[in-house]
Design a protein around this motif. Structure first.
Motif, PDB file in Angstrom:
ATOM      1  N   SER A  84       0.865  -0.882   0.049  1.00  0.00           N
ATOM      2  CA  SER A  84       0.092  -0.324  -0.065  1.00  0.00           C
ATOM      3  C   SER A  84       1.050   1.167   0.314  1.00  0.00           C
ATOM      4  O   SER A  84       1.902   1.412   0.507  1.00  0.00           O
ATOM      5  CB  SER A  84      -0.679  -0.003   1.314  1.00  0.00           C
ATOM      6  OG  SER A  84      -0.346   0.124   2.751  1.00  0.00           O
ATOM      7  N   VAL A  85       0.380   2.304  -0.532  1.00  0.00           N
ATOM      8  CA  VAL A  85       0.856   3.736  -1.005  1.00  0.00           C
ATOM      9  C   VAL A  85       0.298   4.789   0.331  1.00  0.00           C
ATOM     10  O   VAL A  85      -0.983   4.531   0.032  1.00  0.00           O
ATOM     11  CB  VAL A  85       1.317   4.558  -2.131  1.00  0.00           C
ATOM     12  CG1 VAL A  85       1.588   5.546  -1.884  1.00  0.00           C
ATOM     13  CG2 VAL A  85       1.323   3.286  -2.617  1.00  0.00           C
ATOM     14  N   VAL A  86       0.088   5.422   1.580  1.00  0.00           N
ATOM     15  CA  VAL A  86      -0.231   5.827   2.225  1.00  0.00           C
ATOM     16  C   VAL A  86      -0.209   7.427   2.070  1.00  0.00           C
ATOM     17  O   VAL A  86       1.372   7.702   2.599  1.00  0.00           O
ATOM     18  CB  VAL A  86      -0.014   5.654   3.519  1.00  0.00           C
ATOM     19  CG1 VAL A  86      -0.955   6.341   4.796  1.00  0.00           C
ATOM     20  CG2 VAL A  86      -0.032   3.787   3.727  1.00  0.00           C
ATOM     21  N   GLY A  87      -0.589   8.031   2.163  1.00  0.00           N
ATOM     22  CA  GLY A  87      -0.190   9.571   2.052  1.00  0.00           C
ATOM     23  C   GLY A  87       0.482  10.103   3.719  1.00  0.00           C
ATOM     24  O   GLY A  87       0.165   9.645   4.575  1.00  0.00           O
ATOM     25  N   MET A  88       0.140  11.321   3.139  1.00  0.00           N
ATOM     26  CA  MET A  88       0.946  12.018   4.665  1.00  0.00           C
ATOM     27  C   MET A  88      -0.266  12.651   5.809  1.00  0.00           C
ATOM     28  O   MET A  88      -0.112  12.316   6.618  1.00  0.00           O
ATOM     29  CB  MET A  88       1.350  13.739   4.305  1.00  0.00           C
ATOM     30  CG  MET A  88       2.110  14.413   5.582  1.00  0.00           C
ATOM     31  SD  MET A  88       2.416  16.565   5.099  1.00  0.00           S
ATOM     32  CE  MET A  88       2.729  16.013   3.626  1.00  0.00           C
ATOM     33  N   GLY A  90      -2.364  10.154   6.519  1.00  0.00           N
ATOM     34  CA  GLY A  90      -3.032   8.558   7.078  1.00  0.00           C
ATOM     35  C   GLY A  90      -4.075   7.913   5.966  1.00  0.00           C
ATOM     36  O   GLY A  90      -4.226   6.703   5.872  1.00  0.00           O
ATOM     37  N   GLN A  91      -4.208   8.990   4.640  1.00  0.00           N
ATOM     38  CA  GLN A  91      -5.364   7.791   3.545  1.00  0.00           C
ATOM     39  C   GLN A  91      -4.536   7.042   3.246  1.00  0.00           C
ATOM     40  O   GLN A  91      -2.845   7.213   2.114  1.00  0.00           O
ATOM     41  CB  GLN A  91      -5.646   8.924   2.702  1.00  0.00           C
ATOM     42  CG  GLN A  91      -6.615   8.437   2.233  1.00  0.00           C
ATOM     43  CD  GLN A  91      -7.496   9.694   1.347  1.00  0.00           C
ATOM     44  OE1 GLN A  91      -6.816  11.077   0.842  1.00  0.00           O
ATOM     45  NE2 GLN A  91      -8.236   9.382   0.197  1.00  0.00           N
ATOM     46  N   ILE A  92      -4.716   6.241   2.212  1.00  0.00           N
ATOM     47  CA  ILE A  92      -4.171   5.497   1.802  1.00  0.00           C
ATOM     48  C   ILE A  92      -4.455   5.188   0.373  1.00  0.00           C
ATOM     49  O   ILE A  92      -5.745   5.116  -0.083  1.00  0.00           O
ATOM     50  CB  ILE A  92      -5.053   4.211   1.858  1.00  0.00           C
ATOM     51  CG1 ILE A  92      -4.010   3.183   2.965  1.00  0.00           C
ATOM     52  CG2 ILE A  92      -4.471   2.016   0.546  1.00  0.00           C
ATOM     53  CD1 ILE A  92      -5.094   1.524   3.695  1.00  0.00           C
ATOM     54  N   LEU A  93      -3.815   5.831  -0.628  1.00  0.00           N
ATOM     55  CA  LEU A  93      -3.628   6.090  -1.664  1.00  0.00           C
ATOM     56  C   LEU A  93      -4.531   5.240  -3.147  1.00  0.00           C
ATOM     57  O   LEU A  93      -4.178   5.445  -3.709  1.00  0.00           O
ATOM     58  CB  LEU A  93      -2.392   7.114  -2.588  1.00  0.00           C
ATOM     59  CG  LEU A  93      -2.380   7.936  -1.020  1.00  0.00           C
ATOM     60  CD1 LEU A  93      -1.019   8.589  -1.509  1.00  0.00           C
ATOM     61  CD2 LEU A  93      -2.900   9.272  -1.164  1.00  0.00           C
ATOM     62  N   ARG A  94      -3.332   3.754  -2.661  1.00  0.00           N
ATOM     63  CA  ARG A  94      -3.049   2.466  -3.209  1.00  0.00           C
ATOM     64  C   ARG A  94      -2.998   1.897  -2.732  1.00  0.00           C
ATOM     65  O   ARG A  94      -2.016   1.590  -1.931  1.00  0.00           O
ATOM     66  CB  ARG A  94      -2.702   3.094  -4.810  1.00  0.00           C
ATOM     67  CG  ARG A  94      -2.885   1.326  -5.242  1.00  0.00           C
ATOM     68  CD  ARG A  94      -2.382   1.517  -6.708  1.00  0.00           C
ATOM     69  NE  ARG A  94      -3.693   2.329  -7.468  1.00  0.00           N
ATOM     70  CZ  ARG A  94      -3.257   2.810  -8.765  1.00  0.00           C
ATOM     71  NH1 ARG A  94      -2.706   2.355  -9.757  1.00  0.00           N
ATOM     72  NH2 ARG A  94      -4.161   3.130  -9.824  1.00  0.00           N
TER      73      ARG A  94
END
Length: 115
Positions: A84-88, A90-94
């Protein structure tokens, strides 16, 4: 009945299991990281190998919170995917089963319109 030989260190604890990125995964991540450094977007990174996850954190500057975190959680392998890729924030981007496809969300940042 078989008798087990004594262990050389009877009081020693077993090493703590931890998750880490393998060579292929690090190659994909560092390839993207190198392109983003060349574009002037990213400047530093950190790698954490924890009990349940391996985390590659990406920073714009050294002393701030990571812009993105690339996480590997093998426990989620059979569900929504272990990468997973998590944004600054904390939202999971993908999230997905293939690291290469998960990283595409960050590669889009390299594509900019020409004025």
């Amino acid at each position: 009945m078989t008798v087990q030989p004594p262990t050389p260190f009877p009081n020693a604890q077993r090493p703590v299991e931890q998750v880490s990125f393998d060579r292929r995964e690090l190659g994909l991540i560092l390839g993207l990281y190198g392109r983003m450094v060349a574009a002037g977007e990213w400047r530093d990174y950190g790698i954490s190998c924890l009990r349940e996850a391996a985390v590659f954190s990406i920073f714009r500057r050294t002393a701030e919170h990571p812009l993105y975190r690339i996480e590997k959680r093998p426990r989620l392998r059979n569900r929504q995917g272990m990468y997973s890729v998590v944004g600054m924030d904390g939202q999971i981007l993908r999230r997905g089963h293939e690291l290469k496809t998960v990283l595409r969300v960050l590669e889009r940042k390299l594509i900019r319109p020409i004025d």
